[in-house]
Design an enzyme around this catalytic site. Structure first.
Site, PDB file in Angstrom:
ATOM      1  N   GLU A  67     -25.664  25.870   1.753  1.00  0.00           N
ATOM      2  CA  GLU A  67     -25.054  25.336   2.225  1.00  0.00           C
ATOM      3  C   GLU A  67     -23.674  24.546   2.268  1.00  0.00           C
ATOM      4  OE1 GLU A  67     -28.596  23.437   5.929  1.00  0.00           O
ATOM      5  OE2 GLU A  67     -27.707  21.974   4.298  1.00  0.00           O
ATOM      6  N   SER A  99     -29.096  16.176   0.025  1.00  0.00           N
ATOM      7  CA  SER A  99     -30.134  16.771   1.196  1.00  0.00           C
ATOM      8  C   SER A  99     -29.781  15.694   2.503  1.00  0.00           C
ATOM      9  CB  SER A  99     -31.288  17.026   0.702  1.00  0.00           C
ATOM     10  OG  SER A  99     -31.910  15.362   0.419  1.00  0.00           O
ATOM     11  N   HIS A 116     -25.182  22.615  -1.008  1.00  0.00           N
ATOM     12  CA  HIS A 116     -26.247  22.219  -1.032  1.00  0.00           C
ATOM     13  C   HIS A 116     -26.691  23.217  -0.940  1.00  0.00           C
ATOM     14  CE1 HIS A 116     -30.139  20.694   1.452  1.00  0.00           C
ATOM     15  NE2 HIS A 116     -30.470  20.728   0.484  1.00  0.00           N
ATOM     16  N   ASN A 170     -31.879  20.834   7.446  1.00  0.00           N
ATOM     17  CA  ASN A 170     -33.007  19.547   7.310  1.00  0.00           C
ATOM     18  C   ASN A 170     -32.873  19.295   8.689  1.00  0.00           C
ATOM     19  OD1 ASN A 170     -33.536  19.913   4.842  1.00  0.00           O
ATOM     20  ND2 ASN A 170     -32.256  18.502   3.756  1.00  0.00           N
TER      21      ASN A 170
END
Length: 314
Positions: A182, A149, A170, A220
């Site tokens: 992702e 991540s 991800h 993120n």
């Protein structure tokens, strides 16, 4: 004429080979490295959607715990999904569990897998050592992906000789519940690999989104700076933690306030991500260190998992 014929045959044969080599990989066999929450969740979802899975970790004790967690998760899911047919629910659980085997030796199982999903500790050196070793044993067609991540996929892929068959996948916690994945394509990732991973993600019943290999990817990269701005607001004395959380829940419709979310995710995890970004781009104001975060992590007050973070938990 015979020469021309032979050349034509060679040309057609060569073209067919190129076409075959360009075909997407249909992922049937999956090896998941890491039996923690993320790895176990990925293994569960893959097995539940008809894939054969090998879950790998360092010890049998960890793997027993992982399988137990997967079974508990599956039974909860089956109770809801098959509320009117408990027998079908039991069959679903047993069938899914039967598709998951375990191993403590990744090199011995990757030779026959289509996809290796790494979900281990967020440490570049450890990941590089793992992939460098597996690269020697995995089949030529095997795709490698990392569930990182915070680390750049390119830096992990560089440990191997298969950069074109390397990408990021991800997932989000808890994996069985969260729909988003992702899909991270590096400059070296082939279109064939990328499309194969999009298809695999859809086969899991997930929603894939594409992103370049940029710090934090999509979620993120947007979420962590937002969380850090909330802490800076608090550190300046502009508002209390409680009022900031209430504002984002009641005013922005967020299910959790930023401080609640920080404690839920783990302050050490967030600090690790922020520190990594700061190393990449030290001048970026969004990536600057946070004094209160640094202090809490140093005191091992990491959030809900330790009983105290920005809030105290009984």
């Amino acid at each position: 004429m015979a020469f021309v014929t032979r050349q034509l045959v060679r040309s057609v044969s060569s073209s067919s080979t190129a076409s075959a080599s360009a075909k997407k990989i249909i992922v049937k066999h999956v090896t998941v490295i890491g039996g923690g929450l993320m790895g176990a969740g990925i293994a569960q979802v893959a097995a539940a959607t008809g894939h054969t899975v090998v879950l790998v970790d360092q010890t049998e004790d960890i793997l027993v715990k992982s399988k137990k967690g997967i079974e508990e998760s599956l039974r909860k899911l089956a109770k809801k999904k098959f509320a009117e047919n408990p027998k079908a629910g039991d069959e679903f659980v047993e069938k899914t569990l039967s598709s998951i085997s375990t191993s403590t030796d990744p090199a011995s199982v990757v030779h026959s897998t289509d996809l290796v999903v790494e979900a281990i500790v967020e440490n570049l050196k450890v990941k590089n050592e793992l992939f460098k070793r597996l690269d020697k044993f995995a089949s030529e067609h095997t795709i490698f992906v990392s569930n990182t991540s915070s680390l750049q996929i390119t830096n992990i892929a560089n440990a191997t000789m298969r950069q074109d068959r390397f990408a990021g996948l991800h997932f989000f916690n808890p994996v069985p519940m969260m729909k988003l994945v992702e899909v991270i394509k590096t400059p070296m990732t082939s279109q064939k690999t990328y499309e194969s991973l999009i298809d695999f993600t859809k086969a899991l019943g997930k929603h894939p989104v594409a992103c370049k290999d940029t710090p934090g990817f999509i979620v993120n990269r947007l979420l962590v700076p937002y969380l850090m701005e909330a802490v800076r607001l608090y550190e300046r004395g502009d508002a209390s933690k409680e009022d900031i959380d209430a504002s984002m829940k009641l005013g922005a419709g967020h299910p959790m306030g930023p401080f609640e979310l920080l404690d839920y995710v783990g302050l050490d995890t967030v600090k690790f991500i922020l520190d990594g970004w700061h190393e990449i781009d030290a001048k970026n104001p969004l990536f600057q260190p946070i004094p209160s975060l640094k202090k809490l992590v140093a005191e091992n007050k990491l959030g809900k998992k330790t009983g105290e973070g920005y809030y105290k938990y009984k």
